[in-house]
Design a protein around this motif. Structure first.
Motif, PDB file in Angstrom:
ATOM      1  N   GLU A   9       0.809  -1.212   0.000  1.00 15.08           N
ATOM      2  CA  GLU A   9       0.000   0.000   0.000  1.00 15.08           C
ATOM      3  C   GLU A   9       0.844   1.265   0.000  1.00 15.08           C
ATOM      4  OE1 GLU A   9      -3.474   2.112   2.761  1.00 15.08           O
ATOM      5  OE2 GLU A   9      -2.775   0.082   3.210  1.00 15.08           O
ATOM      6  N   GLU A  10       1.911   1.296   0.799  1.00 16.55           N
ATOM      7  CA  GLU A  10       2.682   2.532   0.952  1.00 16.55           C
ATOM      8  C   GLU A  10       3.351   2.967  -0.342  1.00 16.55           C
ATOM      9  OE1 GLU A  10       5.281  -0.961   2.168  1.00 16.55           O
ATOM     10  OE2 GLU A  10       3.202  -0.299   2.487  1.00 16.55           O
ATOM     11  N   GLU A  11       3.644   2.018  -1.235  1.00 21.94           N
ATOM     12  CA  GLU A  11       4.346   2.358  -2.476  1.00 21.94           C
ATOM     13  C   GLU A  11       3.462   3.139  -3.451  1.00 21.94           C
ATOM     14  OE1 GLU A  11       7.289  -1.544  -2.194  1.00 21.94           O
ATOM     15  OE2 GLU A  11       5.702  -1.488  -3.698  1.00 21.94           O
ATOM     16  N   GLU A  16       7.530   9.405  -7.239  1.00 24.97           N
ATOM     17  CA  GLU A  16       8.085   9.112  -8.563  1.00 24.97           C
ATOM     18  C   GLU A  16       7.061   8.509  -9.515  1.00 24.97           C
ATOM     19  OE1 GLU A  16      11.401   9.415  -5.740  1.00 24.97           O
ATOM     20  OE2 GLU A  16       9.499   8.332  -5.707  1.00 24.97           O
ATOM     21  N   PHE A  17       5.981   7.971  -8.985  1.00 27.81           N
ATOM     22  CA  PHE A  17       5.007   7.267  -9.819  1.00 27.81           C
ATOM     23  C   PHE A  17       3.771   8.131 -10.061  1.00 27.81           C
ATOM     24  CE2 PHE A  17       7.146   3.818  -7.322  1.00 27.81           C
ATOM     25  CZ  PHE A  17       7.931   3.367  -8.371  1.00 27.81           C
ATOM     26  N   ASP A  18       3.401   8.216 -11.322  1.00 28.16           N
ATOM     27  CA  ASP A  18       2.216   8.995 -11.694  1.00 28.16           C
ATOM     28  C   ASP A  18       0.925   8.225 -11.458  1.00 28.16           C
ATOM     29  OD1 ASP A  18       3.704  11.273 -12.910  1.00 28.16           O
ATOM     30  OD2 ASP A  18       4.378   9.701 -14.299  1.00 28.16           O
ATOM     31  N   VAL A  19       1.007   6.911 -11.481  1.00 29.23           N
ATOM     32  CA  VAL A  19      -0.172   6.071 -11.286  1.00 29.23           C
ATOM     33  C   VAL A  19       0.271   4.799 -10.587  1.00 29.23           C
ATOM     34  CG1 VAL A  19       0.084   4.992 -13.572  1.00 29.23           C
ATOM     35  CG2 VAL A  19      -2.147   4.973 -12.440  1.00 29.23           C
ATOM     36  N   GLY A  20      -0.603   4.243  -9.760  1.00 27.31           N
ATOM     37  CA  GLY A  20      -0.285   3.009  -9.056  1.00 27.31           C
ATOM     38  C   GLY A  20      -1.387   1.983  -9.223  1.00 27.31           C
ATOM     39  N   PHE A  21      -0.992   0.738  -9.420  1.00 30.53           N
ATOM     40  CA  PHE A  21      -1.937  -0.375  -9.517  1.00 30.53           C
ATOM     41  C   PHE A  21      -1.718  -1.305  -8.330  1.00 30.53           C
ATOM     42  CE2 PHE A  21      -1.562   1.272 -13.741  1.00 30.53           C
ATOM     43  CZ  PHE A  21      -2.815   1.112 -14.307  1.00 30.53           C
ATOM     44  N   TYR A  22      -2.796  -1.696  -7.668  1.00 30.11           N
ATOM     45  CA  TYR A  22      -2.715  -2.486  -6.448  1.00 30.11           C
ATOM     46  C   TYR A  22      -3.451  -3.810  -6.634  1.00 30.11           C
ATOM     47  CZ  TYR A  22      -3.227  -3.761  -1.516  1.00 30.11           C
ATOM     48  OH  TYR A  22      -3.187  -4.416  -0.316  1.00 30.11           O
ATOM     49  N   GLU A  23      -2.738  -4.907  -6.381  1.00 33.84           N
ATOM     50  CA  GLU A  23      -3.343  -6.232  -6.557  1.00 33.84           C
ATOM     51  C   GLU A  23      -4.305  -6.550  -5.419  1.00 33.84           C
ATOM     52  OE1 GLU A  23      -0.832  -9.290  -9.280  1.00 33.84           O
ATOM     53  OE2 GLU A  23      -0.547  -9.398  -7.118  1.00 33.84           O
ATOM     54  N   ASP A 226      14.871  -7.303  -9.180  1.00 32.34           N
ATOM     55  CA  ASP A 226      16.284  -7.686  -9.310  1.00 32.34           C
ATOM     56  C   ASP A 226      16.863  -7.424 -10.702  1.00 32.34           C
ATOM     57  OD1 ASP A 226      16.374  -8.558  -6.661  1.00 32.34           O
ATOM     58  OD2 ASP A 226      15.709 -10.577  -7.202  1.00 32.34           O
ATOM     59  N   VAL A 227      16.283  -6.503 -11.440  1.00 28.59           N
ATOM     60  CA  VAL A 227      16.806  -6.142 -12.755  1.00 28.59           C
ATOM     61  C   VAL A 227      17.831  -5.025 -12.590  1.00 28.59           C
ATOM     62  CG1 VAL A 227      16.242  -5.242 -15.049  1.00 28.59           C
ATOM     63  CG2 VAL A 227      14.671  -6.815 -13.910  1.00 28.59           C
ATOM     64  N   ASP A 228      18.965  -5.150 -13.258  1.00 32.83           N
ATOM     65  CA  ASP A 228      19.969  -4.097 -13.237  1.00 32.83           C
ATOM     66  C   ASP A 228      19.330  -2.761 -13.636  1.00 32.83           C
ATOM     67  OD1 ASP A 228      23.041  -3.345 -13.444  1.00 32.83           O
ATOM     68  OD2 ASP A 228      22.050  -2.548 -15.241  1.00 32.83           O
ATOM     69  N   VAL A 229      19.635  -1.720 -12.883  1.00 31.64           N
ATOM     70  CA  VAL A 229      18.980  -0.427 -13.091  1.00 31.64           C
ATOM     71  C   VAL A 229      19.230   0.116 -14.500  1.00 31.64           C
ATOM     72  CG1 VAL A 229      18.929   1.988 -12.368  1.00 31.64           C
ATOM     73  CG2 VAL A 229      18.874   0.186 -10.657  1.00 31.64           C
ATOM     74  N   ASP A 251       8.654  -4.386  -7.869  1.00 29.54           N
ATOM     75  CA  ASP A 251       9.834  -3.921  -7.130  1.00 29.54           C
ATOM     76  C   ASP A 251       9.877  -2.410  -7.260  1.00 29.54           C
ATOM     77  OD1 ASP A 251      12.277  -3.291  -5.991  1.00 29.54           O
ATOM     78  OD2 ASP A 251      13.271  -5.078  -6.785  1.00 29.54           O
ATOM     79  N   ALA A 252       9.099  -1.754  -6.408  1.00 28.58           N
ATOM     80  CA  ALA A 252       8.972  -0.300  -6.495  1.00 28.58           C
ATOM     81  C   ALA A 252      10.291   0.403  -6.201  1.00 28.58           C
ATOM     82  CB  ALA A 252       7.881   0.185  -5.543  1.00 28.58           C
ATOM     83  N   SER A 253      11.108  -0.158  -5.315  1.00 24.62           N
ATOM     84  CA  SER A 253      12.383   0.472  -4.981  1.00 24.62           C
ATOM     85  C   SER A 253      13.305   0.509  -6.186  1.00 24.62           C
ATOM     86  CB  SER A 253      13.050  -0.272  -3.822  1.00 24.62           C
ATOM     87  OG  SER A 253      12.283  -0.162  -2.643  1.00 24.62           O
ATOM     88  N   ASN A 254      13.379  -0.596  -6.903  1.00 21.22           N
ATOM     89  CA  ASN A 254      14.221  -0.649  -8.089  1.00 21.22           C
ATOM     90  C   ASN A 254      13.677   0.282  -9.175  1.00 21.22           C
ATOM     91  OD1 ASN A 254      16.624  -1.761  -9.083  1.00 21.22           O
ATOM     92  ND2 ASN A 254      15.533  -3.265 -10.321  1.00 21.22           N
ATOM     93  N   ALA A 255      12.361   0.296  -9.323  1.00 20.92           N
ATOM     94  CA  ALA A 255      11.748   1.185 -10.305  1.00 20.92           C
ATOM     95  C   ALA A 255      12.002   2.651  -9.954  1.00 20.92           C
ATOM     96  CB  ALA A 255      10.246   0.918 -10.379  1.00 20.92           C
ATOM     97  N   ARG A 256      11.911   2.975  -8.674  1.00 22.47           N
ATOM     98  CA  ARG A 256      12.162   4.357  -8.248  1.00 22.47           C
ATOM     99  C   ARG A 256      13.602   4.762  -8.538  1.00 22.47           C
ATOM    100  NH1 ARG A 256      10.681   6.377  -2.221  1.00 22.47           N
ATOM    101  NH2 ARG A 256      12.085   4.687  -1.631  1.00 22.47           N
ATOM    102  N   ALA A 257      14.528   3.847  -8.304  1.00 24.81           N
ATOM    103  CA  ALA A 257      15.932   4.142  -8.591  1.00 24.81           C
ATOM    104  C   ALA A 257      16.140   4.409 -10.078  1.00 24.81           C
ATOM    105  CB  ALA A 257      16.808   2.975  -8.139  1.00 24.81           C
ATOM    106  N   ALA A 258      15.465   3.617 -10.918  1.00 26.57           N
ATOM    107  CA  ALA A 258      15.584   3.816 -12.359  1.00 26.57           C
ATOM    108  C   ALA A 258      15.019   5.168 -12.774  1.00 26.57           C
ATOM    109  CB  ALA A 258      14.868   2.684 -13.107  1.00 26.57           C
ATOM    110  N   LEU A 259      13.872   5.534 -12.242  1.00 26.03           N
ATOM    111  CA  LEU A 259      13.247   6.803 -12.612  1.00 26.03           C
ATOM    112  C   LEU A 259      14.068   7.997 -12.128  1.00 26.03           C
ATOM    113  CD1 LEU A 259       9.482   5.974 -11.967  1.00 26.03           C
ATOM    114  CD2 LEU A 259      10.633   6.226 -14.166  1.00 26.03           C
TER     115      LEU A 259
END
Length: 273
Positions: A9-11, A16-23, A226-229, A251-259
């Motif tokens: 939920e917190e992500e 950094e994200f314009d839109v979020g999808f929650y399962e 776990d994808v290289d940034v 993996d929101a942390s990895n995505a945030r680092a990429a953005l």
């Protein structure tokens, strides 16, 4: 725009994200309460827990094989789309999601493969239908379900597509008539998942194919775990050329680092004054 697909939920609140999808419901059968801060996602006919608890729910092939994880080509179990009791339960979940956030994303909609479903119920319904062609009947079953779901969604209806743009494949494999579905779907989402993205020519090829196959904008979803940034950035740049939005999965942390790195690199060399 860039977005995240998450179970946390917190992500959904990360800037950094314009839109979020929650399962809210995933293919394992795991469920969660819908949230107001994200577009709630519902796995409609992928459901391991339901099929394990009631094996007769599974779609059945023309050879009598159930669509379960025991099959070498299924990563999860598939419920037959004509099971009215199960469908009603899914539609209730969709209604619950729409009450919290008007936008809803439909995942795992369709028949599992071209040879499904030949359960007694499907055989009876097809034989008593107005259709001579079983593929056309299957497409009508799915379109009817999506119409019912969309009627319960006051905002945008998002719809996940299996990543196969080859002409006729989605229709034959899953019973998806894209032209018919376009009446009820506001935005299609195409997951193009890889564990590394060390090459991206295939990503560009598939995204380009969907650009030709669809008459409307669509989003591309990438796998971020776990994808290289640097590789993730490259994949996002390719996806951005075709997608209305680029979404990062699980993996929101990895995505945030990429953005953040993409933003920093775009500002390199800019002088003020």
């Amino acid at each position: 725009m860039f977005g995240v697909v998450t179970r946390n939920e917190e992500e959904l609140e990360w800037a950094e994200f314009d839109v979020g999808f929650y399962e809210v419901k995933d293919v394992t059968g795991r469920s969660a309460e819908p949230l107001a801060d994200g577009v709630n996602m519902v796995s409609c006919f992928g459901d391991n827990a339901a099929v394990e608890a009631e094996p007769d729910l599974a779609a059945v092939s023309d050879a009598g094989e159930r669509a379960t994880r025991e099959r070498p080509y299924f990563d999860w179990a598939y419920v037959c789309p004509t099971r009215e009791d199960y469908r009603e339960g899914v539609l209730e979940i969709i209604s619950d999601c729409a009450e919290v956030n008007p936008d809803v994303r439909l995942d795992d909609v369709g028949f599992p493969r071209a040879e499904y479903c030949h359960c007694e119920r499907c055989d009876e319904q097809f034989e008593s239908s107005e259709f001579d062609d079983r593929f056309a009947w299957r497409a009508d079953v799915i379109t009817e379900f999506v119409a019912e779901a969309a009627d319960r969604i006051p905002g945008k209806t998002y719809f996940t597509l299996y990543p196969d743009p080859y002409p006729g494949h989605l229709y034959e494999r899953a019973g998806l008539d894209l032209d018919a579905l376009a009446e009820y779907v506001d935005e299609f989402v195409v997951p193009l998942y890889d564990m590394a993205y060390t090459t991206t020519y295939w990503l560009e090829t598939i995204a380009s194919g969907f650009a030709d196959a669809l008459d409307r904008p669509f989003s591309v979803e990438l796998y971020a775990v776990d994808v290289d940034v640097d590789n993730l950035i490259h994949a996002a740049e390719v996806a951005e050329a075709y997608g209305e939005n680029v979404l990062f999965g699980y993996d929101a942390s990895n995505a945030r680092a990429a953005l953040r790195r993409m933003k920093a690199e775009s500002q390199d060399g800019v002088s003020h004054g």
